[in-house]
Design an enzyme around this catalytic site. Sequence first.
Site, PDB file in Angstrom:
ATOM      1  N   SER A 162       2.224   7.645  -2.330  1.00 38.84           N
ATOM      2  CA  SER A 162       2.406   7.585  -3.790  1.00 38.84           C
ATOM      3  C   SER A 162       1.725   8.728  -4.542  1.00 38.84           C
ATOM      4  O   SER A 162       1.254   8.544  -5.669  1.00 38.84           O
ATOM      5  CB  SER A 162       1.956   6.226  -4.337  1.00 38.84           C
ATOM      6  OG  SER A 162       2.801   5.200  -3.830  1.00 38.84           O
ATOM      7  N   GLU A 212      -2.493   8.255   5.508  1.00 39.24           N
ATOM      8  CA  GLU A 212      -1.518   7.584   4.656  1.00 39.24           C
ATOM      9  C   GLU A 212      -1.695   6.072   4.773  1.00 39.24           C
ATOM     10  O   GLU A 212      -1.180   5.458   5.730  1.00 39.24           O
ATOM     11  CB  GLU A 212      -0.097   7.945   5.086  1.00 39.24           C
ATOM     12  CG  GLU A 212       0.222   9.419   4.946  1.00 39.24           C
ATOM     13  CD  GLU A 212       1.721   9.647   4.819  1.00 39.24           C
ATOM     14  OE1 GLU A 212       2.128  10.279   3.846  1.00 39.24           O
ATOM     15  OE2 GLU A 212       2.479   9.161   5.679  1.00 39.24           O
ATOM     16  N   GLU A 255       6.173   4.795   9.351  1.00 43.32           N
ATOM     17  CA  GLU A 255       7.550   4.265   9.467  1.00 43.32           C
ATOM     18  C   GLU A 255       8.045   4.390  10.904  1.00 43.32           C
ATOM     19  O   GLU A 255       8.801   3.535  11.382  1.00 43.32           O
ATOM     20  CB  GLU A 255       8.460   4.986   8.461  1.00 43.32           C
ATOM     21  CG  GLU A 255       8.143   4.533   7.029  1.00 43.32           C
ATOM     22  CD  GLU A 255       8.432   5.532   5.937  1.00 43.32           C
ATOM     23  OE1 GLU A 255       9.136   6.529   6.192  1.00 43.32           O
ATOM     24  OE2 GLU A 255       7.928   5.323   4.816  1.00 43.32           O
ATOM     25  N   HIS A 287       4.179   9.006  11.902  1.00 42.92           N
ATOM     26  CA  HIS A 287       4.308   8.414  10.563  1.00 42.92           C
ATOM     27  C   HIS A 287       4.374   6.895  10.698  1.00 42.92           C
ATOM     28  O   HIS A 287       4.959   6.380  11.654  1.00 42.92           O
ATOM     29  CB  HIS A 287       5.569   8.960   9.868  1.00 42.92           C
ATOM     30  CG  HIS A 287       5.614   8.586   8.422  1.00 42.92           C
ATOM     31  ND1 HIS A 287       6.003   7.341   8.001  1.00 42.92           N
ATOM     32  CD2 HIS A 287       5.285   9.286   7.304  1.00 42.92           C
ATOM     33  CE1 HIS A 287       5.909   7.282   6.682  1.00 42.92           C
ATOM     34  NE2 HIS A 287       5.482   8.447   6.233  1.00 42.92           N
ATOM     35  N   GLY A 327       6.140  11.949  -0.193  1.00 45.01           N
ATOM     36  CA  GLY A 327       7.465  11.434   0.109  1.00 45.01           C
ATOM     37  C   GLY A 327       8.363  11.516  -1.115  1.00 45.01           C
ATOM     38  O   GLY A 327       8.954  12.550  -1.422  1.00 45.01           O
ATOM     39  N   GLY A 328       8.461  10.406  -1.853  1.00 41.51           N
ATOM     40  CA  GLY A 328       9.394  10.309  -2.973  1.00 41.51           C
ATOM     41  C   GLY A 328       9.336  11.469  -3.948  1.00 41.51           C
ATOM     42  O   GLY A 328      10.378  12.019  -4.341  1.00 41.51           O
ATOM     43  N   GLY A 362       5.219   4.691  -0.919  1.00 36.66           N
ATOM     44  CA  GLY A 362       6.403   4.279  -1.675  1.00 36.66           C
ATOM     45  C   GLY A 362       6.182   3.102  -2.607  1.00 36.66           C
ATOM     46  O   GLY A 362       7.137   2.515  -3.110  1.00 36.66           O
ATOM     47  N   ASN A 398       7.847  15.280   2.720  1.00 35.78           N
ATOM     48  CA  ASN A 398       8.528  14.477   3.735  1.00 35.78           C
ATOM     49  C   ASN A 398       9.764  13.876   3.071  1.00 35.78           C
ATOM     50  O   ASN A 398       9.665  12.902   2.336  1.00 35.78           O
ATOM     51  CB  ASN A 398       7.562  13.383   4.225  1.00 35.78           C
ATOM     52  CG  ASN A 398       8.216  12.422   5.201  1.00 35.78           C
ATOM     53  OD1 ASN A 398       9.339  12.661   5.661  1.00 35.78           O
ATOM     54  ND2 ASN A 398       7.524  11.338   5.511  1.00 35.78           N
ATOM     55  N   TRP A 399      10.909  14.478   3.347  1.00 35.43           N
ATOM     56  CA  TRP A 399      12.139  14.055   2.669  1.00 35.43           C
ATOM     57  C   TRP A 399      12.711  12.769   3.269  1.00 35.43           C
ATOM     58  O   TRP A 399      13.663  12.203   2.728  1.00 35.43           O
ATOM     59  CB  TRP A 399      13.175  15.183   2.704  1.00 35.43           C
ATOM     60  CG  TRP A 399      12.772  16.407   1.927  1.00 35.43           C
ATOM     61  CD1 TRP A 399      11.632  16.568   1.177  1.00 35.43           C
ATOM     62  CD2 TRP A 399      13.494  17.643   1.801  1.00 35.43           C
ATOM     63  NE1 TRP A 399      11.608  17.816   0.603  1.00 35.43           N
ATOM     64  CE2 TRP A 399      12.743  18.504   0.973  1.00 35.43           C
ATOM     65  CE3 TRP A 399      14.713  18.105   2.329  1.00 35.43           C
ATOM     66  CZ2 TRP A 399      13.168  19.796   0.648  1.00 35.43           C
ATOM     67  CZ3 TRP A 399      15.140  19.401   2.009  1.00 35.43           C
ATOM     68  CH2 TRP A 399      14.370  20.225   1.168  1.00 35.43           C
ATOM     69  N   LYS A 400      12.155  12.337   4.387  1.00 29.59           N
ATOM     70  CA  LYS A 400      12.608  11.108   5.063  1.00 29.59           C
ATOM     71  C   LYS A 400      14.139  11.139   5.245  1.00 29.59           C
ATOM     72  O   LYS A 400      14.722  12.207   5.415  1.00 29.59           O
ATOM     73  CB  LYS A 400      12.130   9.869   4.301  1.00 29.59           C
ATOM     74  CG  LYS A 400      10.614   9.903   4.065  1.00 29.59           C
ATOM     75  CD  LYS A 400      10.050   8.604   3.579  1.00 29.59           C
ATOM     76  CE  LYS A 400       8.551   8.761   3.371  1.00 29.59           C
ATOM     77  NZ  LYS A 400       7.887   7.526   2.980  1.00 29.59           N
TER      78      LYS A 400
HETATM   79  P1  PGA Z   1       5.504   8.403  -0.759  1.00 31.91           P
HETATM   80  O1  PGA Z   1       5.585   8.629   0.827  1.00 31.91           O
HETATM   81  O2  PGA Z   1       4.933   9.689  -1.353  1.00 31.91           O
HETATM   82  O3  PGA Z   1       6.913   8.155  -1.199  1.00 31.91           O
HETATM   83  O4  PGA Z   1       4.588   7.261  -0.986  1.00 31.91           O
HETATM   84  C1  PGA Z   1       4.615   9.360   1.515  1.00 31.91           C
HETATM   85  C2  PGA Z   1       4.938   9.403   2.986  1.00 31.91           C
HETATM   86  O5  PGA Z   1       5.406   8.401   3.544  1.00 31.91           O
HETATM   87  O6  PGA Z   1       4.747  10.440   3.639  1.00 31.91           O
END
Ligand code: PGA
Length: 251
Positions: free
Chosen positions: A210, A166, A98, A96, A231-232, A172, A10-12
């Site tokens: 994470s 999640e 977010e 998600h 994500g990251g 994050g 997930n490159w956001k």
């Molecule tokens: P993260 O994000 O790996 O940076 O914690 C995961 C996500 O929100 O899908």
Amino acid sequence: MAPRPLIAGNWKMNLDREGACTLARALAPSVGAGASFDMVVCPPAPYLIPVGEVLEGSPVCLGAQDCHTADAGAHTGDVSPAMLADVGCRYVIVGHSERRADHREDDAMVRAKAEAARSHGLIPIVCVGETEAEREAGRALQVVGEQIAGSVPDGLDGTNLVVAYEPVWAIGTGRTPTVDDVAAVHAHIRDVLAAKTPDAMGVRILYGGSVKPANAVELLAVANVDGALVGGASLKAGDFLAIARSAPVRH
Ligand code: PGA
């Protein structure tokens, strides 16, 4: 038999066009047809087309980060599942945390998005997860169970539905639940899914929050964890591939 692991990036709202294409170029040839996992990357909407072009012919799939419920119409700024399918997406993340927080998406809306995605042949990756306050109050299983009940459409199966657990407080932050806590939530999700589909065992339940190379082996080995939503660490090809290669081999 446990399903084949899915590793989703997930490159956001990160990268620029060049950076997105460079990342895709690094991933595509590294995932051979004989890989023991499936991989999908979800770039920001403006980069779906160029990244899709880079991935063409490779086993790495293209996914989007969100979709609207309607096929078309007066919805300024939104993207329809028909458009995503048209540009080659195979997956779409819905619900998600977010999006639930930033855009006030609730379970009913997430479910409608998942249904709209299905109607265009896309595989929804439906996200659920408790907040830190909910976990501290001992309500994680209840909250996640309710989100699954409300967000996942009925009648799907392992070929056309993915779920991602999640925990909001793990996204994050560098913090992760214990493997026992992950196991408990994933087992509960599997149970709740049984009311939705006769193929609950076939539905891939990803862990996200994470995930990095240093904890991927441990997290991906947990019972009922069928892959990761990253994500990251998905923004660095080396880290993302290291996570993917940490997935247990399931034939
Ligand atoms: P993260 O994000 O790996 O940076 O914690 C995961 C996500 O929100 O899908």
